[in-house]
Design a protein around this motif. Sequence first.
Motif, PDB file in Angstrom:
ATOM      1  N   TYR A   1       0.788  -1.232   0.144  1.00 42.46           N
ATOM      2  CA  TYR A   1       0.007   0.045  -0.058  1.00 42.46           C
ATOM      3  C   TYR A   1       0.856   1.349  -0.109  1.00 42.46           C
ATOM      4  O   TYR A   1       2.123   1.269   0.331  1.00 42.46           O
ATOM      5  N   TYR A   2       0.560   2.435  -0.582  1.00 36.43           N
ATOM      6  CA  TYR A   2       1.215   3.585  -0.606  1.00 36.43           C
ATOM      7  C   TYR A   2       0.276   4.642  -0.164  1.00 36.43           C
ATOM      8  O   TYR A   2      -0.673   4.803  -0.575  1.00 36.43           O
ATOM      9  N   GLU A   3       0.910   5.924   0.263  1.00 37.31           N
ATOM     10  CA  GLU A   3       0.431   7.057   0.432  1.00 37.31           C
ATOM     11  C   GLU A   3       1.322   7.965  -0.543  1.00 37.31           C
ATOM     12  O   GLU A   3       2.448   8.048  -0.347  1.00 37.31           O
ATOM     13  N   VAL A   4       0.650   9.064  -1.246  1.00 34.88           N
ATOM     14  CA  VAL A   4       1.300   9.979  -2.060  1.00 34.88           C
ATOM     15  C   VAL A   4       1.107  11.336  -1.438  1.00 34.88           C
ATOM     16  O   VAL A   4      -0.045  11.781  -1.471  1.00 34.88           O
ATOM     17  N   ASN A   5       2.034  12.306  -1.258  1.00 34.60           N
ATOM     18  CA  ASN A   5       1.685  13.519  -1.032  1.00 34.60           C
ATOM     19  C   ASN A   5       2.394  14.295  -1.827  1.00 34.60           C
ATOM     20  O   ASN A   5       3.570  14.556  -2.299  1.00 34.60           O
ATOM     21  N   VAL A   6       1.383  14.786  -3.117  1.00 40.06           N
ATOM     22  CA  VAL A   6       2.043  15.624  -4.337  1.00 40.06           C
ATOM     23  C   VAL A   6       2.611  17.114  -3.904  1.00 40.06           C
ATOM     24  O   VAL A   6       3.738  16.917  -4.693  1.00 40.06           O
TER      25      VAL A   6
END
Length: 157
Positions: free
Chosen positions: A86-91
């Motif tokens: 699973y991943y989380e991205v903070n653009v």
Amino acid sequence: MDLSQNKEMQKEERQNLLWKVLIAVSSLLLIGIAAYFIYQMFTSNPLEGVWSYEDSNLVMTIKDGNTVELELSDYFEGGSATVVMYYEVNVDAKTLTLHMNEEAVKAAEEQSGGNASSEEIRSVAGALEGAYNYNIEQNQLTLTEREYGEQMVFDKQ
């Protein structure tokens, strides 16, 4: 005014009305398409896609949502395994955080057909677990580990 001129004027009025409707519909369609592309540009995930690691046969498929599939080949004797993380991205901050769970490790072990143990899969995929700063330039993704500064370079397929 005679009858032929009256018919000609009615025909011109219908054509003018048709052109007005056609131009209005075309304008609305163009505005809608432009709005869609602007929306996609600002809300889409820039990391989404298939990335291959330069130094090995690791292939990372980042899907829309929050899952990453890691195809681990040449890491295990006689086979490969696919691990879902699973991943989380903070653009805004340009960060990527990868998380692994036990169910994914067990599923990858079963999928490998016994060629890879859960400990081996956990050690390879677990090495990628963590927080990274990312940079994308010309179809090349560079992940820089936030804690130690180690870099991994991936090419987009």
